[in-house]
Design an enzyme around this catalytic site. Structure first.
Site, PDB file in Angstrom:
ATOM      1  N   GLY A 167      15.925   5.392  11.825  1.00 23.01           N
ATOM      2  CA  GLY A 167      15.297   5.014  12.953  1.00 23.01           C
ATOM      3  C   GLY A 167      15.976   6.008  13.790  1.00 23.01           C
ATOM      4  O   GLY A 167      16.329   6.920  13.928  1.00 23.01           O
ATOM      5  N   GLY A 224      13.601   5.730   6.680  1.00 18.03           N
ATOM      6  CA  GLY A 224      12.259   4.907   5.962  1.00 18.03           C
ATOM      7  C   GLY A 224      12.838   4.508   4.910  1.00 18.03           C
ATOM      8  O   GLY A 224      12.642   3.890   4.932  1.00 18.03           O
ATOM      9  N   ARG A 277      20.341  19.226   6.916  1.00 19.75           N
ATOM     10  CA  ARG A 277      20.293  19.023   4.980  1.00 19.75           C
ATOM     11  C   ARG A 277      21.059  19.883   4.462  1.00 19.75           C
ATOM     12  O   ARG A 277      20.590  19.392   3.439  1.00 19.75           O
ATOM     13  CB  ARG A 277      18.654  18.680   5.204  1.00 19.75           C
ATOM     14  CG  ARG A 277      17.913  16.985   5.971  1.00 19.75           C
ATOM     15  CD  ARG A 277      16.275  16.974   6.209  1.00 19.75           C
ATOM     16  NE  ARG A 277      16.249  15.537   6.328  1.00 19.75           N
ATOM     17  CZ  ARG A 277      14.855  14.981   6.763  1.00 19.75           C
ATOM     18  NH1 ARG A 277      13.942  16.199   6.372  1.00 19.75           N
ATOM     19  NH2 ARG A 277      14.973  14.239   6.869  1.00 19.75           N
ATOM     20  N   LYS A 329      10.052  -2.786  18.307  1.00 26.60           N
ATOM     21  CA  LYS A 329       9.520  -4.667  17.668  1.00 26.60           C
ATOM     22  C   LYS A 329       9.545  -5.360  16.936  1.00 26.60           C
ATOM     23  O   LYS A 329      10.066  -4.780  16.330  1.00 26.60           O
ATOM     24  CB  LYS A 329       7.808  -3.849  17.340  1.00 26.60           C
ATOM     25  CG  LYS A 329       6.215  -3.515  18.098  1.00 26.60           C
ATOM     26  CD  LYS A 329       5.412  -2.975  17.773  1.00 26.60           C
ATOM     27  CE  LYS A 329       4.243  -2.310  18.359  1.00 26.60           C
ATOM     28  NZ  LYS A 329       3.367  -1.286  17.720  1.00 26.60           N
TER      29      LYS A 329
HETATM   30  P1  AMP Z   1      11.838   1.529  16.470  1.00 29.37           P
HETATM   31  O1  AMP Z   1      11.415   2.747  16.070  1.00 29.37           O
HETATM   32  O2  AMP Z   1      10.848   0.125  16.113  1.00 29.37           O
HETATM   33  O3  AMP Z   1      13.394   1.078  16.392  1.00 29.37           O
HETATM   34  O4  AMP Z   1      11.913   1.446  18.554  1.00 29.37           O
HETATM   35  C1  AMP Z   1      12.424   2.691  19.264  1.00 29.37           C
HETATM   36  C2  AMP Z   1      11.432   2.754  20.041  1.00 29.37           C
HETATM   37  O5  AMP Z   1      11.921   1.614  20.971  1.00 29.37           O
HETATM   38  C3  AMP Z   1      12.017   3.938  20.782  1.00 29.37           C
HETATM   39  O6  AMP Z   1      11.307   4.904  21.336  1.00 29.37           O
HETATM   40  C4  AMP Z   1      12.348   3.178  21.826  1.00 29.37           C
HETATM   41  O7  AMP Z   1      11.733   3.913  23.632  1.00 29.37           O
HETATM   42  C5  AMP Z   1      11.601   1.681  22.412  1.00 29.37           C
HETATM   43  N1  AMP Z   1      11.871   1.181  23.201  1.00 29.37           N
HETATM   44  C6  AMP Z   1      13.250  -0.213  23.143  1.00 29.37           C
HETATM   45  N2  AMP Z   1      13.702  -0.627  24.219  1.00 29.37           N
HETATM   46  C7  AMP Z   1      12.036  -1.165  24.749  1.00 29.37           C
HETATM   47  C8  AMP Z   1      11.498  -1.417  25.760  1.00 29.37           C
HETATM   48  N3  AMP Z   1      12.354  -2.347  26.478  1.00 29.37           N
HETATM   49  N4  AMP Z   1      10.202  -1.467  25.922  1.00 29.37           N
HETATM   50  C9  AMP Z   1       9.384  -0.762  24.851  1.00 29.37           C
HETATM   51  N5  AMP Z   1       9.777   0.461  24.666  1.00 29.37           N
HETATM   52  C10 AMP Z   1      11.270  -0.128  23.841  1.00 29.37           C
END
Ligand code: AMP
Length: 396
Positions: free
Chosen positions: A353, A376, A35, A197
């Site tokens: 992210g 973010g 950074r 999610k």
């Molecule tokens: P996000 O912060 O929403 O971008 O989610 C990232 C997280 O999603 C990571 O920590 C991954 O381990 C998790 N992830 C990705 N694919 C899967 C999956 N098939 N089942 C559970 N967690 C997942």
């Protein structure tokens, strides 16, 4: 977009909001200088113009004045990176700070104490912002990581520089990269959205449906879509209450002529752990007791085809549980496809992210056109929001 090049800093004092929120070890040594390096172009440009620089940043989440969050810990590292001995005052406002700023000579750099030692910073207090503003002639914002916050030093301060406020190089690059993807993009445009999610990505999906030709959906989000379409997902992660929404997204995409690509097969595991038993199965035929943790080989073939014909690529979110070695392959392969497309001339932006962590971990960062520095903040930009820190400078 008003940038550093629009101002001659000769004889001027620039108050720069930087994001020096860097990790420290137990001896208070900086363990990752990224950074500071990222902001050095902006600082050096001003010094080369024979201007002087007053650096403002936060560090961590202190509750009041806490020694361990003092910016004094990063003064030496900053001096090394800039090649200039950085001066430091143990406060952010007040007479000592004013004196130090007044005596600052062209070519010199002064660093103020952690802004978050004052609750006024995060509260966006006008009086605090005015005091910071009084230290310089020009305001430069180069802190993308906090551009989505209307804090005193990131947003409110700009009001006190009706004309003399500009984007630093890093912030300008972030805005420019996103514009290349969502505004002035070369077609076909592909967005890859992964992660855990649907609920955390829904606003991003809705915003980008108007801007992309292809949407690749992967990661844990997949299973809400597959279940909503009547597939069997075993014990895979799923947001049951978002199934309706998933179907609506697919309808909207169709209406807008966006081609949606979901995984057709997955690496399923009999437990959520690295050494679980695995098998590759169709995405809609996952047996009970098994959960999809990575994209399968047929899915990756399909994604590769789409990526390699794309001219603009946005990547947000991993394709699997990349933190576990045995389920990282999909994410790594996807990174390799994007790297190949980039080498052939596509523009690729990774941001918002965990995909940033993934490209860094797998050494893919230099192969992408741009990797965003703000989690973010980038996510909010992808959602189509105007960030207060950016708006404050644009409203000149
Ligand atoms: P996000 O912060 O929403 O971008 O989610 C990232 C997280 O999603 C990571 O920590 C991954 O381990 C998790 N992830 C990705 N694919 C899967 C999956 N098939 N089942 C559970 N967690 C997942």
């Amino acid at each position: 977009m008003k940038t550093l090049n629009d101002i001659n800093f000769k004889g001027k004092k620039a108050v720069i909001r930087v994001d020096f929120n860097v990790p420290l070890d137990e001896d208070f040594k900086v363990t990752d200088t990224n950074r500071i390096e990222a902001a050095s172009a902006t600082i050096k440009k001003i010094l080369t113009d024979a201007g002087s620089v007053i650096l403002m940043s936060h560090l961590g989440r202190p509750k009041g004045r806490e020694e361990k969050y003092s910016l004094k810990h990063i003064v030496d590292t900053t001096s090394e990176i800039l090649g200039v001995k950085v001066k430091f005052v143990e406060d952010s406002i007040g007479s000592e700070v004013e004196e130090a700023a007044k005596n600052l000579q062209p070519g010199e750099v002064l660093m103020l104490e952690n802004l978050r030692f004052y609750k006024e910073e995060e509260a966006g207090d006008k009086d605090f912002a005015k005091k910071l503003a009084s230290l310089g002639d020009v305001y430069v914002n180069d802190a993308f990581g906090t551009a989505h916050r209307a804090h005193a030093s990131t947003t409110i301060i700009a009001d006190y520089f009706p004309e003399d406020k500009v984007f630093g190089e890093l912030l300008a690059k972030e805005i420019d990269s996103l514009d290349k993807v969502l505004k002035n993009s070369e077609k076909p445009v592909t967005a890859v959205l992964g992660g855990s999610k649907v609920s955390s990505k829904i606003t991003v999906i809705e915003n980008i449906l108007d801007k992309v030709d292809h949407l690749i959906i992967g990661g844990g989000m997949t299973f809400t879509f597959i279940k909503a379409q009547g597939g069997k997902i075993g014990d895979s992660i799923c947001e049951d209450d978002k199934q309706e929404l998933a179907l609506e997204i697919l309808e909207k995409a169709k209406a807008k002529n966006v081609q949606v690509h979901l995984p057709v097969d997955v690496v399923a595991a009999d437990a959520f752990k690295n050494d679980a038993k695995t098998q590759v199965v169709d995405v809609d035929k996952i047996p009970d007791g098994w959960q999809g943790l990575d994209a399968g080989p047929k899915s990756l073939e399909n994604f590769k085809e789409v990526i390699l014909k794309s001219k603009t690529i946005l990547w947000n979110g991993p394709l699997g549980v990349f933190e576990m070695e045995n389920f990282a392959k999909g994410t790594i392969e996807l990174g390799n496809f994007i790297a190949e497309a980039t080498e052939k001339g596509a523009f690729s932006l990774v941001g918002g992210g965990d995909s940033v962590a993934a490209v860094k971990q797998f050494g893919l960062e230099p192969k992408m056109s741009y990797v965003s520095t703000g989690g973010g903040a980038m996510l909010e930009m992808l959602e189509g929001k105007t960030l207060p820190g950016i708006a404050a400078i644009q409203n000149a």
